[in-house]
Scaffold this motif. Sequence first.
Motif, PDB file in Angstrom:
ATOM      1  N   ARG A   1       2.509   3.104  -4.081  1.00  0.00           N
ATOM      2  CA  ARG A   1       3.516   4.215  -3.242  1.00  0.00           C
ATOM      3  C   ARG A   1       4.689   3.612  -3.136  1.00  0.00           C
ATOM      4  O   ARG A   1       5.994   4.437  -3.049  1.00  0.00           O
ATOM      5  CB  ARG A   1       2.644   4.913  -2.236  1.00  0.00           C
ATOM      6  CG  ARG A   1       1.767   5.873  -2.729  1.00  0.00           C
ATOM      7  CD  ARG A   1       1.171   6.646  -1.410  1.00  0.00           C
ATOM      8  NE  ARG A   1      -0.278   6.974  -1.688  1.00  0.00           N
ATOM      9  CZ  ARG A   1      -1.456   6.619  -1.494  1.00  0.00           C
ATOM     10  NH1 ARG A   1      -1.591   5.364  -0.672  1.00  0.00           N
ATOM     11  NH2 ARG A   1      -2.592   6.967  -1.946  1.00  0.00           N
ATOM     12  N   LYS A   2       4.545   2.637  -2.306  1.00  0.00           N
ATOM     13  CA  LYS A   2       5.990   2.006  -1.688  1.00  0.00           C
ATOM     14  C   LYS A   2       7.012   1.678  -2.916  1.00  0.00           C
ATOM     15  O   LYS A   2       8.321   1.738  -2.712  1.00  0.00           O
ATOM     16  CB  LYS A   2       5.439   0.823  -0.807  1.00  0.00           C
ATOM     17  CG  LYS A   2       4.909   0.976   0.569  1.00  0.00           C
ATOM     18  CD  LYS A   2       4.289  -0.057   1.265  1.00  0.00           C
ATOM     19  CE  LYS A   2       3.897   0.391   2.520  1.00  0.00           C
ATOM     20  NZ  LYS A   2       3.565  -0.765   3.422  1.00  0.00           N
TER      21      LYS A   2
ATOM     22  N   LEU B   1       7.133   2.800  -5.704  1.00  0.00           N
ATOM     23  CA  LEU B   1       7.833   4.013  -6.400  1.00  0.00           C
ATOM     24  C   LEU B   1       8.672   4.708  -5.445  1.00  0.00           C
ATOM     25  O   LEU B   1       9.759   5.225  -5.821  1.00  0.00           O
ATOM     26  CB  LEU B   1       6.694   5.315  -6.617  1.00  0.00           C
ATOM     27  CG  LEU B   1       5.810   4.645  -8.024  1.00  0.00           C
ATOM     28  CD1 LEU B   1       4.689   5.690  -7.946  1.00  0.00           C
ATOM     29  CD2 LEU B   1       6.443   4.645  -9.304  1.00  0.00           C
ATOM     30  N   ASN B   2       8.593   4.740  -4.079  1.00  0.00           N
ATOM     31  CA  ASN B   2       9.184   5.433  -2.966  1.00  0.00           C
ATOM     32  C   ASN B   2      10.547   4.521  -2.937  1.00  0.00           C
ATOM     33  O   ASN B   2      11.657   5.226  -2.361  1.00  0.00           O
ATOM     34  CB  ASN B   2       8.678   5.709  -1.779  1.00  0.00           C
ATOM     35  CG  ASN B   2       7.645   6.734  -1.789  1.00  0.00           C
ATOM     36  OD1 ASN B   2       7.521   7.543  -2.742  1.00  0.00           O
ATOM     37  ND2 ASN B   2       6.572   6.635  -1.190  1.00  0.00           N
ATOM     38  N   SER B   3      10.388   3.272  -3.348  1.00  0.00           N
ATOM     39  CA  SER B   3      11.604   2.330  -3.153  1.00  0.00           C
ATOM     40  C   SER B   3      12.453   2.507  -4.456  1.00  0.00           C
ATOM     41  O   SER B   3      13.583   1.756  -4.474  1.00  0.00           O
ATOM     42  CB  SER B   3      11.156   0.918  -2.976  1.00  0.00           C
ATOM     43  OG  SER B   3      10.506   0.810  -1.513  1.00  0.00           O
TER      44      SER B   3
ATOM     45  N   THR C   1       5.952  -0.940 -11.968  1.00  0.00           N
ATOM     46  CA  THR C   1       4.873  -0.702 -11.135  1.00  0.00           C
ATOM     47  C   THR C   1       3.622  -0.606 -11.813  1.00  0.00           C
ATOM     48  O   THR C   1       2.719  -1.372 -11.279  1.00  0.00           O
ATOM     49  CB  THR C   1       5.143   0.782 -10.266  1.00  0.00           C
ATOM     50  OG1 THR C   1       6.237   0.831  -9.610  1.00  0.00           O
ATOM     51  CG2 THR C   1       3.976   0.875  -9.446  1.00  0.00           C
TER      52      THR C   1
ATOM     53  N   ARG D   1       2.157  10.165  -7.084  1.00  0.00           N
ATOM     54  CA  ARG D   1       3.253  10.791  -6.827  1.00  0.00           C
ATOM     55  C   ARG D   1       3.136  12.176  -6.457  1.00  0.00           C
ATOM     56  O   ARG D   1       3.562  12.854  -5.727  1.00  0.00           O
ATOM     57  CB  ARG D   1       4.367  10.736  -7.842  1.00  0.00           C
ATOM     58  CG  ARG D   1       4.786   9.194  -8.288  1.00  0.00           C
ATOM     59  CD  ARG D   1       5.592   9.027  -7.067  1.00  0.00           C
ATOM     60  NE  ARG D   1       7.087   9.622  -7.086  1.00  0.00           N
ATOM     61  CZ  ARG D   1       8.138   9.081  -6.821  1.00  0.00           C
ATOM     62  NH1 ARG D   1       8.185   7.739  -6.779  1.00  0.00           N
ATOM     63  NH2 ARG D   1       9.247   9.727  -6.807  1.00  0.00           N
TER      64      ARG D   1
ATOM     65  N   ASN E   1       2.853  11.464  -1.832  1.00  0.00           N
ATOM     66  CA  ASN E   1       3.298  10.109  -1.163  1.00  0.00           C
ATOM     67  C   ASN E   1       4.350   9.203  -2.036  1.00  0.00           C
ATOM     68  O   ASN E   1       4.604   9.280  -3.097  1.00  0.00           O
ATOM     69  CB  ASN E   1       1.844   9.273  -1.364  1.00  0.00           C
ATOM     70  CG  ASN E   1       1.192  10.163  -0.503  1.00  0.00           C
ATOM     71  OD1 ASN E   1       1.313  10.834   0.577  1.00  0.00           O
ATOM     72  ND2 ASN E   1      -0.482  10.224  -0.722  1.00  0.00           N
TER      73      ASN E   1
END
Length: 68
Positions: free
Chosen positions: A37-38, A40-42, A49, A64, A68
């Motif tokens: 999650r981190k 992908l969010n970054s 990933t 996703r 999140n």
Amino acid sequence: MIIAEETQQESFQHGYLKGRQDGEKFGREEVLYEIARKMLNSGIDRCTTMIITGLSAETLLLLRGCGN
């Protein structure tokens, strides 16, 4: 100890170890999900990933999809 008590003790030990292993596996999976999650969010792409976490494309889509 009589045979019934020994069998009960062995069953308890087996159940305890199985539960502990399942719990540890669940914990490792949760950590991988959080890392993914981190990532992908970054802005790290899904392919990178997937390679780093070992998670499938389907799992990443589910992560996703949960917002999140």
